[in-house]
Motif scaffolding. Structure first.
Motif, short mmCIF file in Angstrom:
data_model
loop_
_atom_site.label_atom_id
_atom_site.label_comp_id
_atom_site.label_asym_id
_atom_site.label_seq_id
_atom_site.Cartn_x
_atom_site.Cartn_y
_atom_site.Cartn_z
N UNK A 55 -1.18 -15.11 -3.25
CA UNK A 55 -0.39 -14.40 -1.52
C UNK A 55 1.73 -14.53 -2.37
N UNK A 56 2.06 -13.53 -2.50
CA UNK A 56 3.78 -13.84 -2.40
C UNK A 56 4.13 -13.72 -1.15
N UNK A 57 5.60 -14.93 -1.27
CA UNK A 57 6.70 -14.81 -0.10
C UNK A 57 6.96 -13.59 0.39
N UNK A 58 7.42 -13.25 1.64
CA UNK A 58 7.85 -12.29 1.84
C UNK A 58 8.59 -12.20 3.06
N UNK A 59 10.05 -11.55 3.26
CA UNK A 59 10.67 -12.17 4.38
C UNK A 59 12.01 -10.24 5.24
N UNK A 60 10.76 -10.56 6.39
CA UNK A 60 11.61 -8.94 6.95
C UNK A 60 12.16 -9.31 7.73
N UNK A 61 12.80 -8.22 7.54
CA UNK A 61 14.34 -8.21 8.92
C UNK A 61 14.01 -6.45 9.20
N UNK A 62 13.99 -6.81 10.89
CA UNK A 62 13.97 -6.07 11.77
C UNK A 62 14.97 -5.36 12.59
N UNK A 63 15.26 -4.37 13.12
CA UNK A 63 16.30 -3.94 13.63
C UNK A 63 15.63 -4.21 15.52
N UNK A 141 1.49 -3.52 -10.59
CA UNK A 141 0.71 -3.88 -9.26
C UNK A 141 1.04 -4.31 -7.58
N UNK A 142 2.23 -5.98 -8.49
CA UNK A 142 2.39 -6.93 -6.88
C UNK A 142 3.05 -5.25 -5.89
N UNK A 143 4.28 -4.59 -6.69
CA UNK A 143 4.47 -3.86 -5.88
C UNK A 143 4.26 -2.94 -5.20
N UNK A 144 3.03 -1.95 -5.41
CA UNK A 144 1.98 -1.28 -5.16
C UNK A 144 1.93 -2.00 -4.38
N UNK A 145 1.03 -3.52 -4.10
CA UNK A 145 0.01 -4.05 -3.06
C UNK A 145 1.43 -3.84 -2.16
N UNK A 146 3.02 -4.94 -2.10
CA UNK A 146 3.72 -4.65 -1.42
C UNK A 146 3.75 -4.05 -0.47
N UNK A 147 3.93 -2.68 -0.84
CA UNK A 147 4.75 -1.59 -0.20
C UNK A 147 3.08 -0.72 0.20
N UNK A 148 1.84 -1.10 0.26
CA UNK A 148 1.11 -0.80 0.94
C UNK A 148 0.79 -1.45 2.44
N UNK A 149 1.12 -3.18 2.17
CA UNK A 149 0.76 -4.73 3.35
C UNK A 149 2.56 -3.48 3.79
N UNK A 150 3.29 -3.07 3.88
CA UNK A 150 4.67 -3.21 4.83
C UNK A 150 4.36 -1.88 5.54
N UNK A 151 3.48 -0.51 4.39
CA UNK A 151 3.84 0.33 5.46
C UNK A 151 2.42 1.09 6.05
N UNK A 152 1.82 -0.55 5.84
CA UNK A 152 0.42 0.00 7.52
C UNK A 152 0.20 -0.89 8.44
N UNK A 153 2.08 -2.28 7.82
CA UNK A 153 1.99 -3.26 8.82
C UNK A 153 3.21 -3.51 9.74
#
Length: 643
Positions: A55-63, A141-153
């Protein structure tokens, strides 16, 4: 597209580090309220599971404004996406303030094994083509999996993703284009590392001793998430870096500096057992072998997706990553000729294009006002908006190559790089310090390389984490040493513009069996040149200023092969070719073009013992000997000249 026009410490260095002089002469012109991000963005911290369960820690800033959909702009970093905590906000987010203020979903991620992410860190993790199962992972692959999660969540995203990063994060941005996720539309690798045998820690196999203090930053391992530093940077205990390393002697004597207090599951190092992973890689692998080759990303860009638009950004005076950006651009051009691939190179040191300071200096040298600010507004923002919010066509309105003439101090646009109207021209290192297009007679110059008095790379007495300022330093201090050979033209009667790479074709001999060879290209300013009124160290003047335009080292043992080093035959004339990275510089009428040749550059690079040993990192005091070196006048410098 031929027809259209990289710890918080290091990250802070990337975007705001500047010399003492610069701090006193520049002003912030793009003000952002300290609470702007908190007032306009919601922050979310998540852990995204990769295909192997890490599991990779990810920070998301959304308008906060949810009335429209936004693209995702992501930076993956080994330097931490702090501050941690959903109520703790960065003061600025995204590549620049324009992209922040107009609204984008900004994502930061701690890469595998760093800071709050799980897993084992691998410094410059090798790419794995044709993966067969979910246990085979890399940064792609880590970037791919991250993008896959982001666009879907992530709510309110428009399905388009862009990546960016400076220096090491630039390496991850390049990596994102390899086996890219379909949602990835744009990537801007900036000052991107390309290969650790040629970027940062090595230059053509020579170890950058000046980076010694940074080794533990990348080599101290952990296997549990941490929100504070788990590594310790060596304290040299002095401000005189030159004398410290001279007194230290052989590189093997530096092993004692890798001593760490045991922190949970951190790998520790002792003076009698070197366990810092990166330091061990460096000292056990002096050649371009199976450790270094897989870490190189340039050779894997044949796997980059042509559907991802790229904009490579670099600084002509970047002391850390100059090889990477140029070679990344060229490799994409070669392997994906139909892809949208552009480059921007300005009068910057490492990452300075991200600065919000109005006055643009590199060290003592002033190049103009608002150069970085204009790039952010007119180039970087336009690039991401076109491919993430616009139609994404190749007709972006941006040039293929947008480059700054560091002599004329002006921008140019080209449809190709190097420019189609550039040609190769040789100049010879003749007798009487003459540099000319004709080889005159048969002569040679001789100097003694004294390892007790190596040529300094800077006249400044100080200790720096990583060197930068020297890239534009006045080279008169070196030109006046007997162990630095000088060759220069007559005063130029018309402008002379270099655009592209430079190849030094030396013919040399040495009384020893090994040697380093350093070539510098210098712009000698007129005695009556107009004075620079601010930003310069007090002891200098622009009158006769020797501006270093480009420089490079070749560890002589690697002259024929980086994989298989060879000794020199004493006193035998030998060819040594040194590729100097691209320049775009006009030597103006009234100036002179000068070449400097030397064999030490201390402590920018470590001392070559000048006696061939299998591994310089394990050489002893007895191996280091003074030698006499010869440069023959059929040596030439091949320039790329703009007609």
């Amino acid at each position: 597209m031929k027809t259209f026009f990289k710890l918080t410490l290091l990250l802070a260095f990337l975007v705001s580090s500047c010399s003492k002089n610069e701090k006193t002469t520049t002003t912030e012109v793009t003000e952002v309220e300290d609470t702007y991000v908190k007032d306009n963005y919601d922050k979310q911290e998540v852990t995204i599971e990769m295909r192997d369960g890490i599991k990779l820690h990810t920070t998301i800033y959304s308008p906060k404004d949810k009335s429209q959909k936004y693209p995702i702009l992501m930076m993956r970093t080994p330097y931490s996406c702090r501050p941690y905590g959903e109520n703790e906000f960065r003061k600025k987010i995204g590549p620049n303030t324009h992209l922040m203020k107009e609204g984008n979903i900004i994502v930061y991620q701690d890469v595998r094994g760093r800071w709050m992410s799980e897993g084992i860190y691998d410094n410059m993790r090798a790419y794995i083509p044709n993966k067969t199962d979910n246990t085979q992972i890399d940064e792609s692959s880590d970037t791919y999996d991250t993008i896959e999660w982001l666009v879907n969540n992530v709510e309110n995203n428009n399905g388009n993703v862009g990546t960016w990063g400076i220096s090491y994060p630039g390496f991850y941005a390049t990596y994102s284009t390899i086996d890219a996720h379909p949602a990835l539309k744009a990537a801007s690798p900036q000052a991107c590392i390309g290969d650790f045998f040629f970027d940062d820690f090595h230059h053509n196999g020579a170890f950058l001793l000046s980076y010694f203090r940074a080794v533990s930053l990348f080599g101290t391992m952990k296997d549990v998430p941490k929100d504070s530093a788990w590594y310790k940077l060596p304290d040299l205990g002095t401000k005189d870096q030159y004398q410290f390393f001279l007194d230290a002697g052989p590189l093997s004597n530096l092993n004692s500096y890798f001593e760490y207090e045991k922190l949970d599951n951190v790998i520790t190092s002792k003076s009698d057992q070197v366990d810092d992973v990166f330091w061990k890689e460096i000292i056990d692998h002096p050649n371009y072998d199976s450790v270094w080759k897989p870490k190189g990303l340039i050779q894997n860009l044949k796997h980059s997706k042509s559907s991802v638009a790229t904009m490579i950004v670099g600084g002509f005076f970047d002391a850390e990553d100059l090889y990477g950006p140029f070679e990344t651009y060229k490799a994409i051009e070669k392997n994906n000729p139909n892809a949208y691939n552009t480059m921007v190179f300005g009068p910057w040191d490492h990452g300075r294009w991200a600065s919000t300071r109005e006055k643009n200096f590199v060290g003592n040298y002033y190049f103009g006002d608002s150069i970085s600010l204009n790039f952010q507004r007119d180039i970087e923002t336009k690039f991401f908006n076109h491919f993430l919010k616009g139609d994404g066509s190749k007709n972006s309105g941006l040039p293929e190559a947008y480059v700054f003439d560091t002599g004329k101090k002006a921008w140019s646009s080209f449809e190709n790089w190097p420019p189609a109207n550039s040609t190769k021209q040789e100049m010879y290192l003749n007798a009487n310090q003459e540099l000319s297009v004709e080889k005159k007679g048969s002569s040679k110059e001789v100097f003694i390389s004294d390892l007790k008095r190596p040529v300094p790379y800077s006249e400044d007495i100080k200790t720096v984490f990583t060197p930068r300022k020297y890239m534009t330093d006045d080279q008169r201090f070196a030109a006046r040493r007997p162990d630095v050979l000088i060759y220069e033209t007559e005063v130029l009667t018309e402008d002379f513009t270099l655009a592209g790479d430079i190849m030094a074709k030396l013919k040399v001999a040495t009384t020893g069996t090994d040697a380093d060879w350093i070539v510098k290209v210098v712009d000698v300013h007129p005695h009556d040149t107009e004075e620079q009124k601010e930003g310069m160290q007090d002891h200098l003047a622009m009158s006769n200023y020797h501006l270093m335009v480009r420089s490079e080292v070749m560890r002589g043992r690697f002259r024929n092969s980086f994989e298989n080093p060879e000794p020199f035959v004493p006193n035998q004339k030998t060819a040594v070719n040194i590729k100097l990275q691209d320049v775009y510089h006009t030597f103006k009428k009234g100036h002179k073009l000068q070449i400097q040749v030397q064999s030490t550059w201390f402590p920018l690079i470590d001392l070559n013992p000048q006696t061939f040993v299998p591994n310089i990192y394990k050489a002893t005091e007895e191996d280091f000997k003074n030698q006499t070196h010869t440069i023959f006048n059929d040596s030439a410098i091949e320039f790329s000249v703009l007609k």
